[in-house]
Structure formats: C-alpha cells, structure tokens
Design an enzyme around this catalytic site. Structure first.
Site, PDB file in Angstrom:
ATOM      1  N   GLU A 115      28.582  38.395  41.150  1.00 42.85           N
ATOM      2  CA  GLU A 115      29.047  37.137  40.567  1.00 42.85           C
ATOM      3  C   GLU A 115      27.863  36.340  40.015  1.00 42.85           C
ATOM      4  OE1 GLU A 115      32.596  36.637  43.849  1.00 42.85           O
ATOM      5  OE2 GLU A 115      31.179  35.020  43.551  1.00 42.85           O
ATOM      6  N   CYS A 175      23.470  30.286  38.077  1.00 44.72           N
ATOM      7  CA  CYS A 175      23.293  30.677  39.473  1.00 44.72           C
ATOM      8  C   CYS A 175      23.448  32.205  39.519  1.00 44.72           C
ATOM      9  CB  CYS A 175      24.356  29.980  40.317  1.00 44.72           C
ATOM     10  SG  CYS A 175      24.366  30.532  42.017  1.00 44.72           S
ATOM     11  N   CYS A 178      25.546  41.663  50.734  1.00 43.26           N
ATOM     12  CA  CYS A 178      24.511  40.992  51.536  1.00 43.26           C
ATOM     13  C   CYS A 178      24.577  41.542  52.956  1.00 43.26           C
ATOM     14  CB  CYS A 178      24.774  39.483  51.550  1.00 43.26           C
ATOM     15  SG  CYS A 178      23.451  38.498  52.280  1.00 43.26           S
ATOM     16  N   CYS A 191      26.764  35.809  57.273  1.00 46.10           N
ATOM     17  CA  CYS A 191      26.988  34.416  57.654  1.00 46.10           C
ATOM     18  C   CYS A 191      28.506  34.187  57.771  1.00 46.10           C
ATOM     19  CB  CYS A 191      26.377  33.473  56.619  1.00 46.10           C
ATOM     20  SG  CYS A 191      24.576  33.630  56.553  1.00 46.10           S
ATOM     21  N   CYS A 229      30.605  32.700  54.777  1.00 46.98           N
ATOM     22  CA  CYS A 229      30.318  33.192  53.424  1.00 46.98           C
ATOM     23  C   CYS A 229      31.172  34.418  53.092  1.00 46.98           C
ATOM     24  CB  CYS A 229      28.836  33.536  53.320  1.00 46.98           C
ATOM     25  SG  CYS A 229      28.378  34.262  51.738  1.00 46.98           S
ATOM     26  N   CYS A 242      30.318  31.334  47.162  1.00 47.65           N
ATOM     27  CA  CYS A 242      29.706  32.641  47.143  1.00 47.65           C
ATOM     28  C   CYS A 242      30.665  33.780  47.534  1.00 47.65           C
ATOM     29  CB  CYS A 242      28.550  32.565  48.130  1.00 47.65           C
ATOM     30  SG  CYS A 242      27.460  33.925  48.072  1.00 47.65           S
TER      31      CYS A 242
HETATM   32  N1  SAH Z   1      21.065  34.129  50.976  1.00 46.18           N
HETATM   33  C1  SAH Z   1      20.627  32.944  50.327  1.00 46.18           C
HETATM   34  C2  SAH Z   1      21.240  32.697  48.948  1.00 46.18           C
HETATM   35  C3  SAH Z   1      22.720  32.995  48.819  1.00 46.18           C
HETATM   36  S1  SAH Z   1      23.824  31.870  49.576  1.00 46.18           S
HETATM   37  C4  SAH Z   1      20.842  31.756  51.234  1.00 46.18           C
HETATM   38  O1  SAH Z   1      21.366  31.929  52.319  1.00 46.18           O
HETATM   39  O2  SAH Z   1      20.408  30.664  50.902  1.00 46.18           O
HETATM   40  C5  SAH Z   1      23.675  30.479  48.533  1.00 46.18           C
HETATM   41  C6  SAH Z   1      24.274  29.232  49.101  1.00 46.18           C
HETATM   42  O3  SAH Z   1      25.712  29.302  49.079  1.00 46.18           O
HETATM   43  C7  SAH Z   1      23.855  29.031  50.538  1.00 46.18           C
HETATM   44  O4  SAH Z   1      23.374  27.753  50.794  1.00 46.18           O
HETATM   45  C8  SAH Z   1      25.125  29.333  51.250  1.00 46.18           C
HETATM   46  O5  SAH Z   1      25.132  28.774  52.483  1.00 46.18           O
HETATM   47  C9  SAH Z   1      26.186  28.789  50.280  1.00 46.18           C
HETATM   48  N2  SAH Z   1      27.539  29.184  50.634  1.00 46.18           N
HETATM   49  C10 SAH Z   1      27.958  30.327  51.179  1.00 46.18           C
HETATM   50  N3  SAH Z   1      29.268  30.261  51.487  1.00 46.18           N
HETATM   51  C11 SAH Z   1      29.697  29.046  51.112  1.00 46.18           C
HETATM   52  C12 SAH Z   1      30.958  28.374  51.170  1.00 46.18           C
HETATM   53  N4  SAH Z   1      32.015  28.950  51.711  1.00 46.18           N
HETATM   54  N5  SAH Z   1      31.019  27.115  50.696  1.00 46.18           N
HETATM   55  C13 SAH Z   1      29.940  26.509  50.149  1.00 46.18           C
HETATM   56  N6  SAH Z   1      28.724  27.092  50.071  1.00 46.18           N
HETATM   57  C14 SAH Z   1      28.600  28.347  50.554  1.00 46.18           C
END
Ligand code: SAH
Length: 344
Positions: free
Chosen positions: A91, A106, A113, A117, A120, A334
């Site tokens: 994406e 972005c 990944c 998390c 995510c 994400c």
């Molecule tokens: N791995 C890196 C970059 C990818 S995630 C990192 O962790 O920073 C990029 C951003 O998107 C991160 O801050 C992540 O926490 C956020 N993100 C992931 N899932 C999300 C969600 N459900 N709502 C809002 N932001 C989210």
C-alpha cells in the site's frame, strides 16, 4: 528468475557497466531513466545503444508497479494498492495538502511485516519479503505519474519496519533525495520505526538530515509489550537512551507517535509515564486516534482525552499535536486496504 535492476544503487550500476565494458556515464544515463523519468521498459532508453539495451533486458528484469486498486477519500487522500512483478502487493498513500502546495507520499518498506503489533492490520499478515531500493522509489514515482504533480515530502510510515530492511531503505531515501533522481529535500523525508535500536544508532550516523519518527504508543513497559510484542527485547529505557544518543549526535528533534486507544493506553497514569519519557528529550509528540482494524477490539480515545493530553504535555514542556488523521474512509490505517482487497 532474473535479478531485478531495482536492486542496484548508482555505484552498483557503475560497477555493472564496467562488467559490461561500458563507459561509466552509461550508469548515470540508466539511473536517470529509472529514477528521473520512471521508465518502465529498456526500449524507452533511447540514448543507450540497442546492444546495451538488449544485454540489460536479457540479464535484468525491469518492472514498474501496477496500480491494482485506488481509493480517493472525501478529504483528497488517495490510497493505492500496488503490485510488483512477482505479484506481491503493498500500500502507498498520497496526501495532498489542502492548499495543494505539498504532496506527501507515505511509502511501504516491506511487503508485510514481522512485528505483529496488536493494533496494526499489516501485523496480522506476517512478512512476505523486503522491498528493493528501486521498488520503494517506484511507489513515489507511481503517485507522481498518477497525480501528475511533483512529490514534495515522503514518509516511511506504510507497511513494514524500515530498520529491518535498513540498507534498501537508506538506498531508496538517497535516490529520492538525489537531484539527479527525484530531488526531494532531506528535511522533507521521514522514516518511522517501532524502535529498532541498532537502526536508530545507524541512522544517527547518516550524513543527510532525514527526520526520525518513533512509534511509542505506550510509555509503560507492560502496556507497550502487550501492544508491540516483537519489539519488547528493546526496553523503553534502552529506547530513551538510544534517542538521547541520536539527538546528541544529530542535534535533530525526534517525532514520537502515540496511538490513542480507549481504555488501553490513555489513562492519567499513562499520561504521567509519557511525560516522564519525554522529559529531557528534544521531541515532538504526535497523538493519533487509532483507526479501528477489523478483528481487533481497539477504539479511539475520546476527543476530550486527546485534548487534555495535548494541554498537559504542552504544560510539561513537550510540544504535542493531534495528527490530522486523513483517509479513514478509504481504509487509511496501515494494511487495511490490502486486507479488504484480499477478503473481497
Ligand atoms: N514499522 C514502522 C512504520 C510502519 S507503521 C513503525 O512502527 O513506526 C506506521 C504508523 O502507522 C505507526 O505509527 C503505526 O503505529 C501506525 N498504525 C498502525 N496501525 C494503525 C491503526 N490501526 N490506526 C492508526 N495508525 C496505525
């Protein structure tokens, strides 16, 4: 399968030209075709001899990503699903500023990944593969070509963990920054990590003024470990020390991203811990209301709580803003577009 030409940096293209008994300036010509003009076939490279073009075509694949899906949000944000030669999808999001002065892209750094998390959507799918430098740059070129405007800013906040694909990501940032390629100013280039400390240390030694963002999401170790299980080997104390080293070395301010999740990381105790994490750090906190992900129980914190956090953190001397979350109606978070697409 043939190796991809998108794996090559400019110095590596120069070595390749030497191997093909070509003068060094051919490397620059090829590089400009790839990353200034965004050529999608060797036939377009009319200042290279036919013989060189066919040698390259025989030895090295050159594919440009294809737009598989594109959704435009009411607020102008465009979310793309791009596919590479081998069918792997990522994406990419285009965020035009309201006055059209800026166009931010972005980009993703990995297909999938490993970090898992809890909040995510990408974390649910696991890692497919790392992206090559040229594949990362191609996301920016795909948006530029689709919208027909120069990209002014880029952020590595798409799918993947940039510091687990460090060399390719850095090579991509350099191509984006290079005036002979995309010419995006280093100060307009940011990368976000979940807190991979060896990556933060390496990043602090890079000569360019790229911006570092860190996904904090909790300043209590237990809460952070439950939200971000795979980064728990790097403790919050170690993270803070790494950020201190980074700031001392680069004199640059770090952005701390903090997803606000109702009842999970938004209590007054959580706030006190964030204040203490930020004290003495040259940082800016960006509070982000979580975008709900299907299958996960998380909901965004109420606006009132976020406003309180902003004023409390500001009072304690830490600059804090609420991220203007855009594109929620096109599955802004994400990994969400990719997952929707897969389910349909
Ligand atoms: N791995 C890196 C970059 C990818 S995630 C990192 O962790 O920073 C990029 C951003 O998107 C991160 O801050 C992540 O926490 C956020 N993100 C992931 N899932 C999300 C969600 N459900 N709502 C809002 N932001 C989210």
């Amino acid at each position: 399968m043939k190796p991809s030409i998108k794996a090559y940096t400019l110095p590596q293209l120069e070595a390749l030209m030497r191997d093909l008994s070509q003068p060094a300036f051919r490397a620059k010509q090829l590089y400009e075709w790839l990353y200034k003009h965004g050529a999608s076939s060797y036939d377009q490279m009319t200042n290279l001899s036919l013989q060189l073009r066919s040698a390259l075509a025989e030895g090295y694949s050159l594919g440009s990503p294809v737009i598989q899906d594109k959704r435009t949000s009411k607020d102008g944000t465009i979310k793309y699903l791009l596919s590479y030669d081998d069918g792997v999808c990522v994406e990419t999001v285009a965020i035009p500023s309201r006055n059209e002065e800026r166009l931010t892209v972005c980009f993703s750094t990995q297909a999938g990944c490993t970090m898992q998390c809890a909040f995510c959507a990408t974390g649910q799918e696991g890692l497919t593969r790392n992206l090559l430098p040229g594949e990362i740059v191609d996301q920016v070129i795909a948006v530029r070509n689709d919208i027909g405007r120069r990209v002014t800013n880029i952020v590595g906040m798409g799918q993947g963990e940039p510091f687990l694909n460090y060399d390719n990501v850095l090579a991509a940032l350099r191509i984006c920054n290079d005036p002979k390629a995309l010419g995006i100013g280093a100060r307009h280039i940011s990368v976000s990590t979940c807190g991979i400390i060896p990556g933060i240390d390496r990043f602090s030694n890079e000569p360019e003024q790229f911006t570092l963002a860190v996904s904090l999401h909790a300043a209590s170790q237990a809460v952070r470990d439950s939200l971000m299980p795979k980064v728990s080997s790097f403790s919050l104390d170690d993270l803070k020390n790494a950020l201190r080293r980074y700031i001392r070395k680069t004199k640059r301010r770090v952005t701390l991203e903090y997803l606000m999740i109702k009842g999970v990381n938004d209590s007054s105790e959580d706030l006190a811990k964030v204040k203490s994490f930020c004290s003495g750090l040259l940082c800016h906190v960006n509070l982000i209301p979580i975008n709900p992900v299907p299958g996960a129980p998380f909901k965004p914190s109420p606006q009132r709580t976020m406003n309180e956090w902003v004023s409390e953190l500001q009072k304690s001397g830490t600059e804090t803003t609420i991220r203007d979350s855009r594109g929620a109606d096109v599955h802004g978070a994400c990994g969400q577009l990719k997952n929707t697409y897969r389910r349909n």
